[in-house]
Scaffold this motif. Structure first.
Motif, PDB file in Angstrom:
ATOM      1  N   ARG A  34       0.809  -1.219   0.000  1.00  0.00           N
ATOM      2  CA  ARG A  34       0.000   0.000   0.000  1.00  0.00           C
ATOM      3  C   ARG A  34       0.847   1.275   0.000  1.00  0.00           C
ATOM      4  N   ARG A  35       1.948   1.289   0.744  1.00  0.00           N
ATOM      5  CA  ARG A  35       2.732   2.525   0.865  1.00  0.00           C
ATOM      6  C   ARG A  35       3.442   2.900  -0.431  1.00  0.00           C
ATOM      7  N   PHE A  36       3.516   1.977  -1.387  1.00  0.00           N
ATOM      8  CA  PHE A  36       4.186   2.269  -2.655  1.00  0.00           C
ATOM      9  C   PHE A  36       3.223   2.736  -3.748  1.00  0.00           C
ATOM     10  N   TYR A  37       1.915   2.492  -3.568  1.00  0.00           N
ATOM     11  CA  TYR A  37       0.967   2.734  -4.651  1.00  0.00           C
ATOM     12  C   TYR A  37       0.703   4.217  -4.867  1.00  0.00           C
ATOM     13  N   ARG A  38       0.559   4.560  -6.116  1.00  0.00           N
ATOM     14  CA  ARG A  38       0.066   5.887  -6.503  1.00  0.00           C
ATOM     15  C   ARG A  38      -1.450   5.783  -6.623  1.00  0.00           C
ATOM     16  N   ASN A  39      -2.161   6.559  -5.841  1.00  0.00           N
ATOM     17  CA  ASN A  39      -3.616   6.514  -5.849  1.00  0.00           C
ATOM     18  C   ASN A  39      -4.178   7.721  -6.591  1.00  0.00           C
ATOM     19  N   VAL A  40      -4.856   7.460  -7.685  1.00  0.00           N
ATOM     20  CA  VAL A  40      -5.476   8.524  -8.472  1.00  0.00           C
ATOM     21  C   VAL A  40      -6.777   8.943  -7.800  1.00  0.00           C
ATOM     22  N   LYS A  41      -6.903  10.212  -7.517  1.00  0.00           N
ATOM     23  CA  LYS A  41      -8.082  10.725  -6.830  1.00  0.00           C
ATOM     24  C   LYS A  41      -9.313  10.618  -7.721  1.00  0.00           C
ATOM     25  N   PRO A  42     -10.416  10.022  -7.221  1.00  0.00           N
ATOM     26  CA  PRO A  42     -11.655   9.952  -8.008  1.00  0.00           C
ATOM     27  C   PRO A  42     -12.154  11.353  -8.351  1.00  0.00           C
ATOM     28  N   GLN A  43     -12.685  11.484  -9.574  1.00  0.00           N
ATOM     29  CA  GLN A  43     -13.122  12.794 -10.047  1.00  0.00           C
ATOM     30  C   GLN A  43     -14.631  12.926 -10.122  1.00  0.00           C
ATOM     31  N   GLY A  44     -15.359  12.013  -9.503  1.00  0.00           N
ATOM     32  CA  GLY A  44     -16.804  12.040  -9.654  1.00  0.00           C
ATOM     33  C   GLY A  44     -17.205  11.239 -10.881  1.00  0.00           C
ATOM     34  N   SER A  45     -18.467  10.973 -10.997  1.00  0.00           N
ATOM     35  CA  SER A  45     -18.947  10.103 -12.064  1.00  0.00           C
ATOM     36  C   SER A  45     -18.722  10.735 -13.440  1.00  0.00           C
ATOM     37  N   PRO A  46     -17.956  10.071 -14.318  1.00  0.00           N
ATOM     38  CA  PRO A  46     -17.773  10.598 -15.662  1.00  0.00           C
ATOM     39  C   PRO A  46     -19.046  10.497 -16.493  1.00  0.00           C
ATOM     40  N   PHE A  47     -19.942   9.586 -16.110  1.00  0.00           N
ATOM     41  CA  PHE A  47     -21.157   9.404 -16.889  1.00  0.00           C
ATOM     42  C   PHE A  47     -22.128  10.565 -16.704  1.00  0.00           C
ATOM     43  N   LYS A  48     -21.981  11.296 -15.597  1.00  0.00           N
ATOM     44  CA  LYS A  48     -22.810  12.482 -15.399  1.00  0.00           C
ATOM     45  C   LYS A  48     -22.501  13.531 -16.454  1.00  0.00           C
ATOM     46  N   SER A  49     -21.198  13.726 -16.731  1.00  0.00           N
ATOM     47  CA  SER A  49     -20.824  14.728 -17.739  1.00  0.00           C
ATOM     48  C   SER A  49     -21.222  14.281 -19.134  1.00  0.00           C
ATOM     49  N   LEU A  50     -21.165  12.966 -19.389  1.00  0.00           N
ATOM     50  CA  LEU A  50     -21.579  12.470 -20.704  1.00  0.00           C
ATOM     51  C   LEU A  50     -23.073  12.671 -20.903  1.00  0.00           C
ATOM     52  N   ALA A  51     -23.854  12.425 -19.860  1.00  0.00           N
ATOM     53  CA  ALA A  51     -25.300  12.665 -19.949  1.00  0.00           C
ATOM     54  C   ALA A  51     -25.586  14.145 -20.134  1.00  0.00           C
ATOM     55  N   CYS A  52     -24.757  14.977 -19.483  1.00  0.00           N
ATOM     56  CA  CYS A  52     -24.930  16.426 -19.610  1.00  0.00           C
ATOM     57  C   CYS A  52     -24.763  16.875 -21.062  1.00  0.00           C
ATOM     58  N   VAL A  53     -23.806  16.279 -21.775  1.00  0.00           N
ATOM     59  CA  VAL A  53     -23.573  16.641 -23.176  1.00  0.00           C
ATOM     60  C   VAL A  53     -24.815  16.356 -24.009  1.00  0.00           C
ATOM     61  N   ILE A  54     -25.409  15.188 -23.803  1.00  0.00           N
ATOM     62  CA  ILE A  54     -26.588  14.819 -24.583  1.00  0.00           C
ATOM     63  C   ILE A  54     -27.749  15.758 -24.287  1.00  0.00           C
ATOM     64  N   ILE A  55     -27.976  16.032 -22.997  1.00  0.00           N
ATOM     65  CA  ILE A  55     -29.083  16.913 -22.614  1.00  0.00           C
ATOM     66  C   ILE A  55     -28.871  18.321 -23.149  1.00  0.00           C
ATOM     67  N   ALA A  56     -27.637  18.837 -23.011  1.00  0.00           N
ATOM     68  CA  ALA A  56     -27.354  20.200 -23.478  1.00  0.00           C
ATOM     69  C   ALA A  56     -27.477  20.299 -24.991  1.00  0.00           C
ATOM     70  N   ALA A  57     -27.002  19.286 -25.716  1.00  0.00           N
ATOM     71  CA  ALA A  57     -27.086  19.318 -27.178  1.00  0.00           C
ATOM     72  C   ALA A  57     -28.534  19.294 -27.648  1.00  0.00           C
ATOM     73  N   ILE A  58     -29.367  18.497 -26.990  1.00  0.00           N
ATOM     74  CA  ILE A  58     -30.780  18.439 -27.370  1.00  0.00           C
ATOM     75  C   ILE A  58     -31.476  19.765 -27.056  1.00  0.00           C
ATOM     76  N   SER A  59     -31.184  20.363 -25.911  1.00  0.00           N
ATOM     77  CA  SER A  59     -31.851  21.619 -25.525  1.00  0.00           C
ATOM     78  C   SER A  59     -31.442  22.776 -26.435  1.00  0.00           C
TER      79      SER A  59
END
Length: 560
Positions: free
Chosen positions: A227-252
């Motif tokens: 564990r002490r050697f691992y590089r842990n990438v910080k979670p950035q929140g759900s990427p699928f939320k931003s993908l859904a946002c693109v579809i909704i914004a494009a339709i609107s």
């Protein structure tokens, strides 16, 4: 392997905090590969011999056992997608892996109980017509064991791959890691399919499952020790939320006119407030989606700042969705590449149960162990491909073997393996008829189990081409926020393929007489010929998709 550009490295690791750059690197490799070996050994130890366990210990019919086997494998391949989403969005890879390994451990412990306690199994039978099936309680314990084992194994399988790749900065090193990842997976699976399966068949099912428990515990301890050697990438929140946002914004904003000026689009560097965003216009492909990043008067505050809403996305978010759309056709072809492999894997074990499994006078190959030849073929083929074939290819053609070309070769080898399977099964049925064994489901056909080896070698060689090719392609081409999901997509297509395998087997049983419970009375060779046709059509579809695809992040000198 394909040549990549250094900008891929910057994109893939832009989310890694600067304080964590001193961690990671090849020092983590022994911990991750040893963990992968232990967890794979534990999972493969119960999955590989599941069909035989269901038939011999739970009195399940052979074709029903094959369908259950495919469903279990489908779950183990689909659940990694959920694990990847949790890792990307909330807790990171490290937490997903150690929690999943504990869940897997619980499942294997239950399997051990079903093997050790006679009250958790139906009574044994010698005549299949008089066999009693398991009670509801016994079925419940069995299903719970399979469920926990599937979820646990799935949570570690591809998340381990993503975590290992996250420890390395150089894209070429990441490619090398994926090769070692598959090599370790194959090697551990080979040990499980031979040594553990032998213990289960010839010593004790309880001892065999107990070895799986020990391997799981050892893998978890090794993982936590690093564990002490691992590089842990910080979670950035759900990427699928931003993908859904693109579809909704494009339709609107579908009625708005697009602009040719980069300044009219919303650009933002997420997570790095010290830098100013560089103005960039979206690409011309899938232009409808570009409206999602188009800034209108309603998207700005009184003093010109951008409002946060579901009607405006960044150019990068738009391009991330386009990347997914571009790769979906190739991904679909992977489903119909893996479906015949899933059908072959389950039915080959059923074939093996009817054949002569003796090697010499004293040794008898466990029927499930025949699948080890797929693993051996894949493990041997990997270094040959990367150390011999790829350099020769590049030297002769003056361009590298690209991921798409690797996938194409994998398609051809898989179709070839199905054709060999059909010819071998036709030979087996011919010998069965010659010895009047059609009406006896328990008699051994005087035909060596080694006849099944060529088809398994062919499919193993195909996997050595297309599985690393898919993992590398998806990891390199996907945006940084979807790295775990990219490798899980390989698992997802395998999972869907196994479910389709079960559905196809059920379809063949309902619409034809090719797959009775006694396969000596059926026409399994016809099933394989249908798979040859499906594979051939899918290969043509793949060639069309590959010819139209253009690499986004990995840029081989040849785009084929």
């Amino acid at each position: 392997m394909s040549q990549t550009i250094s900008s891929m490295d910057t994109e893939a690791h832009s989310s890694i905090p600067q304080t964590h750059h001193r961690k990671g690197g090849w020092i983590t490799f022994p911990f991750i590969t040893a963990t992968m070996a232990g967890l794979t050994l534990s999972a493969a130890g119960w999955v590989n011999n599941l069909i035989v366990y269901l038939i011999t210990e739970f009195n399940v019919k052979s074709i029903d056992a094959a369908q259950i086997f495919n469903v279990v494998n489908g779950c183990m391949a689909l659940f990694p997608v959920l694990g990847a989403v949790i890792a990307d969005s909330f807790v990171g890879c490290f937490s997903v892996i150690w929690v999943s390994s504990i869940i897997n451990l619980l499942g294997i412990v239950l399997f051990t109980f079903t093997a050790a306690l006679s009250t958790l199994r139906p009574k044994p039978c010698s005549d299949s017509s008089l066999c009693e099936g398991p009670s509801e309680f016994q079925y419940a314990i069995l299903i719970l064991a399979m469920g926990l084992g599937s979820i646990g194994a799935a949570g570690t399988r591809f998340t381990m791959g993503t975590m290992g790749a996250n420890q390395l900065d150089n894209p070429k090193h990441q490619e090398n890691f994926f090769n070692w990842f598959l090599f370790t997976w194959n090697t551990a699976s080979i040990i499980a399919a031979t040594a553990i399966v032998y213990v289960q068949d010839d010593v004790s099912w309880a001892w065999g499952f107990g070895i799986c428990v020990a391997a799981n515990v050892l893998g978890l301890i090794i993982f936590l020790a690093g564990r002490r050697f691992y590089r842990n990438v910080k979670p950035q929140g759900s990427p699928f939320k931003s993908l859904a946002c693109v579809i909704i914004a494009a339709i609107s904003k579908r009625k708005l006119q697009l602009s040719a000026k980069a300044q009219d689009y919303h650009n933002e560097i997420i997570g790095d407030e010290g830098k100013q965003p560089v103005a960039a216009a979206p690409t011309e492909s899938f232009k409808f989606l570009n409206r999602a990043a188009l800034v209108t008067q309603s998207d700005t505050e009184q003093y010109g700042s951008i409002k946060k809403s579901w009607k405006l996305c960044t150019v990068q978010q738009v391009e991330d969705l386009k990347t997914l759309i571009r790769i979906i056709p190739l991904w679909i072809s992977g489903i119909f590449l893996s479906t015949p492999i899933g059908i072959q894997a389950s039915l080959t074990i059923v074939q093996a149960l009817t054949m002569d499994r003796h090697i010499g006078p004293n040794f008898k190959i466990p029927s499930a162990s025949i699948m080890v030849f797929v693993l051996i073929s894949g493990a041997v083929s990997l270094p040959i491909i990367d150390r011999l074939l790829c350099p020769i290819w590049e030297k002769v053609l003056r361009r590298p073997l690209t991921p798409l070309q690797r996938l194409g070769i994998g398609h051809l080898l898989t179709v070839l393996s199905m054709a060999i399977s059909a010819l071998v099964e036709a030979k087996r049925l011919q010998i069965t008829k010659a010895h009047n064994l059609q009406d006896s489901p328990v008699s051994v056909v005087p035909m060596s189990i080694l006849w099944l080896v060529p088809q398994l070698i062919a499919v193993g060689m195909g996997e050595a081409f297309h599985f690393p090719g898919q993992a590398s392609l998806y990891y390199q081409e996907f945006p940084a926020s979807l790295k775990s999901t990219s490798t899980a997509l390989v698992a997802m297509l395998i999972g869907i393929a196994f479910y389709l395998s079960s559905a196809f087997i059920d379809l063949f049983r309902r619409m034809t007489n090719w797959l009775p419970d006694n396969i000596n009375q059926g026409r399994l060779d016809n099933v394989y010929w249908v798979l040859v046709v499906i594979g051939g059509v899918n290969f043509v579809y793949y060639l069309v998709c590959a010819s139209l695809y253009r690499y986004q992040n990995s840029l081989p000198r040849n785009n084929g």
